[in-house]
Design a protein around this motif. Structure first.
Motif, mmCIF file in Angstrom:
data_model
loop_
_atom_site.group_PDB
_atom_site.id
_atom_site.type_symbol
_atom_site.label_atom_id
_atom_site.label_comp_id
_atom_site.label_asym_id
_atom_site.label_seq_id
_atom_site.Cartn_x
_atom_site.Cartn_y
_atom_site.Cartn_z
ATOM 1 N N ASN A 14 16.911 6.246 0.967
ATOM 2 C CA ASN A 14 17.097 6.412 2.404
ATOM 3 C C ASN A 14 16.552 5.183 3.125
ATOM 4 O OD1 ASN A 14 14.209 6.832 3.169
ATOM 5 N ND2 ASN A 14 14.430 8.639 1.871
ATOM 6 N N ALA A 15 16.758 5.135 4.425
ATOM 7 C CA ALA A 15 16.384 3.947 5.195
ATOM 8 C C ALA A 15 14.878 3.699 5.196
ATOM 9 C CB ALA A 15 16.900 4.080 6.623
ATOM 10 N N THR A 16 14.096 4.745 5.281
ATOM 11 C CA THR A 16 12.646 4.577 5.330
ATOM 12 C C THR A 16 12.124 3.978 4.033
ATOM 13 O OG1 THR A 16 12.529 6.527 6.735
ATOM 14 C CG2 THR A 16 10.469 5.774 5.778
ATOM 15 N N PHE A 17 12.556 4.547 2.904
ATOM 16 C CA PHE A 17 12.142 4.005 1.619
ATOM 17 C C PHE A 17 12.684 2.589 1.441
ATOM 18 C CE2 PHE A 17 13.059 3.055 -2.824
ATOM 19 C CZ PHE A 17 11.788 3.125 -3.357
ATOM 20 N N GLY A 18 13.934 2.379 1.807
ATOM 21 C CA GLY A 18 14.540 1.056 1.667
ATOM 22 C C GLY A 18 13.788 -0.008 2.448
ATOM 23 N N LEU A 19 13.373 0.343 3.652
ATOM 24 C CA LEU A 19 12.615 -0.611 4.465
ATOM 25 C C LEU A 19 11.283 -0.951 3.798
ATOM 26 C CD1 LEU A 19 12.310 -2.243 7.071
ATOM 27 C CD2 LEU A 19 11.286 -0.195 8.102
ATOM 28 N N ALA A 20 10.576 0.060 3.328
ATOM 29 C CA ALA A 20 9.277 -0.191 2.688
ATOM 30 C C ALA A 20 9.460 -0.959 1.379
ATOM 31 C CB ALA A 20 8.546 1.130 2.438
ATOM 32 N N PHE A 21 10.380 -0.533 0.538
ATOM 33 C CA PHE A 21 10.559 -1.121 -0.795
ATOM 34 C C PHE A 21 11.174 -2.516 -0.720
ATOM 35 C CE2 PHE A 21 12.850 -1.469 -4.895
ATOM 36 C CZ PHE A 21 11.814 -1.206 -5.776
ATOM 37 N N GLY B 98 0.814 -1.218 0.000
ATOM 38 C CA GLY B 98 0.000 0.000 0.000
ATOM 39 C C GLY B 98 0.844 1.262 0.000
ATOM 40 N N ILE B 99 1.923 1.256 0.757
ATOM 41 C CA ILE B 99 2.834 2.410 0.756
ATOM 42 C C ILE B 99 3.397 2.625 -0.647
ATOM 43 C CG2 ILE B 99 5.094 3.211 1.578
ATOM 44 C CD1 ILE B 99 4.361 1.878 4.296
ATOM 45 N N MET B 100 3.826 1.534 -1.275
ATOM 46 C CA MET B 100 4.363 1.651 -2.627
ATOM 47 C C MET B 100 3.277 2.076 -3.616
ATOM 48 S SD MET B 100 7.595 1.189 -2.596
ATOM 49 C CE MET B 100 7.549 2.074 -1.067
ATOM 50 N N ALA B 101 2.067 1.562 -3.451
ATOM 51 C CA ALA B 101 0.964 1.955 -4.332
ATOM 52 C C ALA B 101 0.725 3.456 -4.235
ATOM 53 C CB ALA B 101 -0.309 1.176 -3.981
ATOM 54 N N GLY B 102 0.738 3.988 -3.025
ATOM 55 C CA GLY B 102 0.542 5.425 -2.854
ATOM 56 C C GLY B 102 1.654 6.236 -3.486
ATOM 57 N N LEU B 103 2.883 5.794 -3.304
ATOM 58 C CA LEU B 103 4.019 6.501 -3.901
ATOM 59 C C LEU B 103 3.918 6.497 -5.425
ATOM 60 C CD1 LEU B 103 6.913 7.767 -3.619
ATOM 61 C CD2 LEU B 103 7.756 5.434 -3.916
ATOM 62 N N PHE B 104 3.727 5.328 -6.003
ATOM 63 C CA PHE B 104 3.669 5.235 -7.457
ATOM 64 C C PHE B 104 2.446 5.961 -8.018
ATOM 65 C CE2 PHE B 104 6.061 1.051 -6.700
ATOM 66 C CZ PHE B 104 7.291 1.666 -6.817
ATOM 67 N N PHE B 105 1.320 5.898 -7.302
ATOM 68 C CA PHE B 105 0.112 6.602 -7.724
ATOM 69 C C PHE B 105 0.367 8.109 -7.793
ATOM 70 C CE2 PHE B 105 -3.773 8.922 -6.696
ATOM 71 C CZ PHE B 105 -4.604 8.504 -7.719
ATOM 72 N N ALA B 106 1.059 8.637 -6.791
ATOM 73 C CA ALA B 106 1.354 10.072 -6.794
ATOM 74 C C ALA B 106 2.178 10.461 -8.025
ATOM 75 C CB ALA B 106 2.081 10.466 -5.508
ATOM 76 N N PHE B 107 3.180 9.656 -8.338
ATOM 77 C CA PHE B 107 3.988 9.954 -9.531
ATOM 78 C C PHE B 107 3.148 9.835 -10.800
ATOM 79 C CE2 PHE B 107 7.605 9.706 -6.756
ATOM 80 C CZ PHE B 107 8.507 10.588 -7.342
ATOM 81 N N SER B 108 2.311 8.812 -10.872
ATOM 82 C CA SER B 108 1.498 8.610 -12.072
ATOM 83 C C SER B 108 0.423 9.664 -12.239
ATOM 84 C CB SER B 108 0.838 7.217 -12.040
ATOM 85 O OG SER B 108 1.770 6.224 -12.371
ATOM 86 N N SER B 109 -0.142 10.123 -11.141
ATOM 87 C CA SER B 109 -1.309 10.988 -11.271
ATOM 88 C C SER B 109 -0.990 12.481 -11.293
ATOM 89 C CB SER B 109 -2.336 10.674 -10.181
ATOM 90 O OG SER B 109 -1.804 10.954 -8.911
ATOM 91 N N PHE B 110 0.105 12.919 -10.669
ATOM 92 C CA PHE B 110 0.350 14.360 -10.715
ATOM 93 C C PHE B 110 1.816 14.798 -10.671
ATOM 94 C CE2 PHE B 110 -0.588 13.274 -6.303
ATOM 95 C CZ PHE B 110 0.463 13.857 -5.596
ATOM 96 N N ILE B 111 2.699 14.054 -10.033
ATOM 97 C CA ILE B 111 4.080 14.523 -9.926
ATOM 98 C C ILE B 111 4.739 14.627 -11.301
ATOM 99 C CG2 ILE B 111 6.400 13.974 -9.060
ATOM 100 C CD1 ILE B 111 5.006 12.833 -6.536
ATOM 101 N N MET B 112 4.657 13.562 -12.096
ATOM 102 C CA MET B 112 5.315 13.594 -13.400
ATOM 103 C C MET B 112 4.641 14.586 -14.358
ATOM 104 S SD MET B 112 7.915 11.845 -12.769
ATOM 105 C CE MET B 112 8.701 11.854 -14.372
ATOM 106 N N THR B 113 3.347 14.771 -14.229
ATOM 107 C CA THR B 113 2.662 15.781 -15.040
ATOM 108 C C THR B 113 3.193 17.164 -14.680
ATOM 109 O OG1 THR B 113 0.696 14.412 -15.219
ATOM 110 C CG2 THR B 113 0.416 16.764 -15.646
ATOM 111 N N ALA B 114 3.349 17.425 -13.395
ATOM 112 C CA ALA B 114 3.894 18.713 -12.960
ATOM 113 C C ALA B 114 5.325 18.891 -13.474
ATOM 114 C CB ALA B 114 3.853 18.813 -11.442
ATOM 115 N N PHE B 115 6.143 17.848 -13.355
ATOM 116 C CA PHE B 115 7.519 17.944 -13.836
ATOM 117 C C PHE B 115 7.575 18.161 -15.345
ATOM 118 C CE2 PHE B 115 9.659 15.325 -10.202
ATOM 119 C CZ PHE B 115 9.366 16.346 -9.312
ATOM 120 N N SER B 116 6.651 17.543 -16.083
ATOM 121 C CA SER B 116 6.660 17.674 -17.545
ATOM 122 C C SER B 116 6.331 19.094 -17.986
ATOM 123 C CB SER B 116 5.678 16.690 -18.184
ATOM 124 O OG SER B 116 4.341 17.112 -17.979
ATOM 125 N N ARG B 117 5.715 19.878 -17.133
ATOM 126 C CA ARG B 117 5.359 21.265 -17.457
ATOM 127 C C ARG B 117 6.509 22.230 -17.192
ATOM 128 N NH1 ARG B 117 -0.858 21.280 -15.136
ATOM 129 N NH2 ARG B 117 -1.632 19.845 -16.728
#
Length: 163
Positions: A55-62, A17-36
């Motif tokens: 970092n350790a937090t991401f490494g633990l989750a991933f 679920g943590i990974m789903a939220g992270l990837f969803f954010a990139f798919s739904s708005f982060i990359m669109t914002a960066f592309s602009r």
């Protein structure tokens, strides 16, 4: 072991679920914002994320979730006739193939190429266009896989609890 399995299944669901939220954010708005942004700014922003995410937090989750998935996949084979085993295997394979393998095979090489290019160069602008066209669809795959993994682990937990 029987008491530990539901706990490990919940942890795998949370990690997925943590990974789903992270990837969803990139798919739904982060990359669109960066592309602009102008290419050099988009490249700089993405490169900054690619450095700081290690970092350790991401490494633990991933990676922690990946280790859980390996363990749960093995357990699902050993307990194949038990309730929830097919869902454990499904969740594990979705995570390991749809997230870990896709990240290693597609997203990381694109990230490495982006890190190596001069952001203000014509090569940088061309790579940024290619990067967005290739990285984002693979991130969509990771979004779908992590969401599917989460659902499979929740269904596995429900079956384990019913047993």
């Amino acid at each position: 072991m029987i008491l530990l399995l539901p706990i490990l299944t919940i942890l795998a669901a949370v990690g997925s679920g943590i990974m789903a939220g992270l990837f969803f954010a990139f798919s739904s708005f982060i990359m669109t914002a960066f592309s602009r942004l102008p290419p050099e700014q988009g490249i700089a922003a993405m490169n900054s994320i690619n450095v700081t995410i290690l970092n350790a937090t991401f490494g633990l989750a991933f990676f922690g979730t990946a280790l859980l998935c390996i363990f749960l996949a093995i357990i699902s084979f050993l307990r194949w006739t038990e309730p929830g085993s097919a869902w454990l295997l499904t969740g594990s394979l979705l995570y390991l193939i749809g997230i870990i393998a896709v990240t290693v095979a597609f997203n990381v090489p694109l990230n490495d190429a982006l890190q190596a290019v001069s952001p203000a160069s014509p090569e940088g602008a061309a790579l940024w266009t290619r990067y967005l066209a290739e990285w984002v669809p693979w991130n969509h795959v990771r979004t779908i896989a992590s969401t599917g993994s989460l659902v499979a682990f929740v269904l596995a937990y429900a079956k384990l609890g019913a047993a």
